[in-house]
Design an enzyme around this catalytic site. Structure first.
Site, PDB file in Angstrom:
ATOM      1  N   LYS A 222       0.822  -1.206   0.000  1.00  0.00           N
ATOM      2  CA  LYS A 222       0.000   0.000   0.000  1.00  0.00           C
ATOM      3  C   LYS A 222       0.856   1.256   0.000  1.00  0.00           C
ATOM      4  O   LYS A 222       2.013   1.246   0.414  1.00  0.00           O
ATOM      5  CB  LYS A 222      -0.985  -0.026   1.171  1.00  0.00           C
ATOM      6  N   ARG A 258      -2.640 -10.328   4.983  1.00  0.00           N
ATOM      7  CA  ARG A 258      -3.020 -10.436   3.571  1.00  0.00           C
ATOM      8  C   ARG A 258      -1.925  -9.799   2.732  1.00  0.00           C
ATOM      9  O   ARG A 258      -1.661  -8.602   2.855  1.00  0.00           O
ATOM     10  CB  ARG A 258      -4.366  -9.743   3.348  1.00  0.00           C
TER      11      ARG A 258
END
Length: 281
Positions: A222, A258
């Site tokens: 991210k 994840r």
């Protein structure tokens, strides 16, 4: 008093589940198009499983900032053959979707987990659907769709607000009849959050765990990780930072992580496990 060293082994905490991200999309932020064909997606899912992924999270709609919605029919065409084949191979599968009908279809195809980054807010039928299915449900903190979520990143007290909003979603799920033993919460890193918000949430996972539900951490590749790196032309360069977060999430007691790159996180968690169970004087 004896001079001999006494070696004591600490009780091992469980290693977080590794959820391998499988984007069957042309426009995901870090790997869009790489696994866009059914055959390539299946092969990559199987490869991640071999590398140590406990769960393969199959998604057919990008939720990157600014992403446009995908028709449900197109989403299902992308994901259902992949879910079905991976399940047939004995691989545990989750479906990453905002759509109740896709969740139901994927469950029928063998998915045992529904990973809904909207926490049920994107589709009013989601909670009714989950209540009718024998699946686990990951309820994420979310305030709005990717196209405008950055405008919603305003909080009175970040961790408390996220915790309260997650608690409200969980309470509604239970009212609908969802078995609370099947619920997993996700702080929704990057969704209506600034980089500083993401780090604050990661540093306060214990406050989210106090809700009493397993916590999933999804920080992989991210944008907020880019601020740590000198050269970040490629999101893949964020994998080492992601692996460190995986180990720190394990230390904080997370249920799962994840990730895009399973191998680096599996290695980081192997180190963490050895550290946890190693002999001490």
């Amino acid at each position: 008093m004896t001079s001999e060293m006494v070696l004591v082994r600490r009780a091992a905490r469980p290693r977080p589940r590794i959820m391998g991200i499988l984007n069957v999309t042309p426009d995901s932020f870090s790997d869009g198009g790489r696994w866009n064909s059914v055959d390539d997606a299946i092969a990559h899912g199987a490869a991640m499983h071999e590398q140590g992924a406990d769960i393969i999270d199959v998604g057919g709609e990008s939720t990157r900032p600014g992403a446009e919605r995908v028709p449900v029919e197109e989403e299902q065409q992308r994901v259902l053959p992949v879910v079905r084949e991976l399940n047939d191979r004995g691989i545990r599968v989750s479906i990453d979707t905002l759509n109740a009908s896709t969740a139901a279809a994927a469950a029928e195809a063998g998915a045992g987990i529904v990973n809904d980054v909207s926490g049920g807010l994107a589709d009013e039928e989601m909670f009714r659907t989950i209540a009718s299915l024998e699946v686990d449900y990951i309820v994420s903190h979310w305030r709005g769709h990717s196209a405008h979520m950055n405008q919603l990143a305003s909080y009175n007290e970040l961790v408390g607000d996220v915790r309260t909003e997650l608690q409200a979603r969980v309470a509604e799920l239970i009212i609908w009849g969802v078995d609370e033993r099947r619920l997993i919460v996700d702080p929704g890193l990057g969704f209506a959050k600034t980089g500083a918000h993401n780090w604050t949430l990661l540093g306060n996972l214990d406050r989210l765990q106090s809700l009493g539900y397993p916590v999933l951490v999804g920080a992989s590749r991210k944008g907020f990780l880019a601020d740590l790196l000198e050269h970040d032309a490629n999101p893949i360069d964020r994998d080492p930072a992601t692996a460190v977060i995986s180990a720190l999430a394990a230390q904080a007691g997370a249920w799962g992580v994840r990730v895009h790159d399973v191998a680096s996180t599996a290695a980081a968690l192997a180190v963490w496990t050895a550290w946890e169970t190693g002999a001490t004087q």
